[in-house]
Design a protein around this motif. Structure first.
Motif, PDB file in Angstrom:
ATOM      1  N   TYR A  11      20.780  25.846   5.480  1.00 50.93           N
ATOM      2  CA  TYR A  11      21.866  26.594   5.783  1.00 50.93           C
ATOM      3  C   TYR A  11      23.281  25.680   5.560  1.00 50.93           C
ATOM      4  O   TYR A  11      23.320  25.049   6.199  1.00 50.93           O
ATOM      5  N   LEU A  14      22.969  22.147   6.268  1.00 49.50           N
ATOM      6  CA  LEU A  14      22.080  22.065   7.763  1.00 49.50           C
ATOM      7  C   LEU A  14      20.585  22.117   7.049  1.00 49.50           C
ATOM      8  O   LEU A  14      20.293  23.283   6.777  1.00 49.50           O
ATOM      9  N   ALA A  35      12.335  24.724  21.077  1.00 46.67           N
ATOM     10  CA  ALA A  35      13.673  24.777  21.576  1.00 46.67           C
ATOM     11  C   ALA A  35      14.423  25.952  20.810  1.00 46.67           C
ATOM     12  O   ALA A  35      14.193  26.168  19.585  1.00 46.67           O
ATOM     13  N   SER A  36      15.356  26.374  21.277  1.00 47.45           N
ATOM     14  CA  SER A  36      16.394  27.405  20.649  1.00 47.45           C
ATOM     15  C   SER A  36      17.131  26.534  19.574  1.00 47.45           C
ATOM     16  O   SER A  36      17.564  25.433  19.903  1.00 47.45           O
ATOM     17  N   GLY A  37      17.161  27.119  18.294  1.00 50.24           N
ATOM     18  CA  GLY A  37      17.716  26.428  16.846  1.00 50.24           C
ATOM     19  C   GLY A  37      16.707  25.543  16.325  1.00 50.24           C
ATOM     20  O   GLY A  37      17.045  24.887  15.494  1.00 50.24           O
ATOM     21  N   ALA A  38      15.523  25.797  16.879  1.00 46.40           N
ATOM     22  CA  ALA A  38      14.629  24.837  16.245  1.00 46.40           C
ATOM     23  C   ALA A  38      14.204  25.206  14.699  1.00 46.40           C
ATOM     24  O   ALA A  38      13.479  24.665  14.075  1.00 46.40           O
ATOM     25  N   GLY A  39      14.560  26.494  14.567  1.00 44.55           N
ATOM     26  CA  GLY A  39      14.340  27.120  13.311  1.00 44.55           C
ATOM     27  C   GLY A  39      13.031  28.031  13.226  1.00 44.55           C
ATOM     28  O   GLY A  39      12.521  28.480  12.196  1.00 44.55           O
ATOM     29  N   LYS A  40      12.470  28.349  14.424  1.00 48.56           N
ATOM     30  CA  LYS A  40      11.348  29.424  14.619  1.00 48.56           C
ATOM     31  C   LYS A  40      11.589  30.684  13.771  1.00 48.56           C
ATOM     32  O   LYS A  40      10.929  31.224  13.084  1.00 48.56           O
ATOM     33  N   SER A  41      12.855  31.409  14.252  1.00 53.22           N
ATOM     34  CA  SER A  41      13.039  32.667  13.423  1.00 53.22           C
ATOM     35  C   SER A  41      13.193  32.349  11.898  1.00 53.22           C
ATOM     36  O   SER A  41      12.705  33.306  11.169  1.00 53.22           O
ATOM     37  N   THR A  42      13.874  31.294  11.422  1.00 49.08           N
ATOM     38  CA  THR A  42      14.100  31.270  10.178  1.00 49.08           C
ATOM     39  C   THR A  42      12.712  31.084   9.494  1.00 49.08           C
ATOM     40  O   THR A  42      12.478  31.830   8.364  1.00 49.08           O
TER      41      THR A  42
END
Ligand code: ADP
Ligand code: ADP
Length: 218
Positions: A11, A14, A35-42
């Motif tokens: 992104y 990033l 962790a939150s922000g680790a990129g799982k959803s991406t």
């Protein structure tokens, strides 16, 4: 069945995914934690073909999915992939049955009566036989999410991706939903890839993958 190689996604400056390899086999239930922000959803958006990577390839049943043109990819996604999100995203003005049938109506292959019959069978299997004509607002949170599960299954997808599917449910409803995933995995050999913060679900999975710093640890 699903093979992803060297998936890269940035992104801006990033780097979020730094060259991920992933193999999913028919009939397994795989969880992805981190962790939150680790990129799982991406990652889920990319292997679910909703977002294109900056680098790397995804094959699903021998189809190189990002080689498809946008329109072909949309049809492929509709036929092969089911999605379940944290918030069910049901259409408020349509009944449970109509919501479940929507992806099959959009796909446009089978007669309406056949689709409605299958939608009814799915709702019955998920314990919602007497809720078919209800609007989403007339259903509990757990029931709404089970309608979303039936919707994900209506086109008999090769794989279902779920992003925090129980994240908005209380522990009892979350547990019931997780049991349902395992029942579908066992009885229908339905393949699932589930991003979750729920440790119990993660530990019960056939495989648990952990994302950290843009990479998957097996
Ligand atoms: P997770 O699902 O593990 O919480 P995400 O995949 O949502 O992680 O996000 C990974 C990183 O990418 C985070 O730093 C997030 O802020 C960033 N990010 C996600 N989506 C976007 C976007 N559309 N634009 C810019 N940054 C994004
Ligand atoms: P989660 O952690 O449950 O994955 P997020 O809050 O990270 O959810 O992301 C929710 C939505 O916002 C996603 O569609 C994601 O792509 C987008 N998003 C996340 N971080 C950013 C960001 N920094 N800039 C723009 N969009 C973002």
């Amino acid at each position: 069945m699903l093979k992803a190689r060297n998936i890269v996604r940035n992104y801006g400056n990033l780097p979020v995914l730094k060259g991920i390899d992933l193999d999913i086999h028919q009939g397994e239930l795989v969880t992805i934690v981190g962790a939150s922000g680790a990129g799982k959803s991406t990652l889920l958006q990319i292997v679910g073909t909703l977002d294109r990577p900056d680098g790397g390839q995804v094959w699903m049943d021998d189809t190189d999915v990002f080689a498809l043109k946008e329109k072909e990819l949309a049809a492929f996604r509709n036929q092969k992939i089911g999605f379940i999100f944290q918030f069910h995203n049901l259409f408020p003005e349509f009944t449970a049955l109509e919501n479940v049938c929507m992806p099959a109506f959009i796909g446009g292959k089978s007669p309406e009566a056949v689709i409605k019959n299958r939608g009814g069978e799915l709702l019955e299997m998920l314990g919602l036989k007497d809720r078919m004509q209800h609007l989403p607002s007339q259903l509990s949170g757990g029931e709404q999410q089970r309608v979303a599960v039936a919707r994900a299954l209506i086109n008999n997808p090769a794989i279902v991706f779920a992003d925090e599917p129980s994240g908005n449910l209380d522990s009892k409803n979350a547990e019931d939903l997780h049991q349902l995933f395992f029942k579908l995995r066992t009885e229908l050999r339905q393949t699932f890839v589930i991003v979750t913060h729920n440790e119990h679900l993660a530990d019960l999975a056939d495989r648990k993958l952990e994302m950290a710093d843009g990479l998957l640890r097996l």
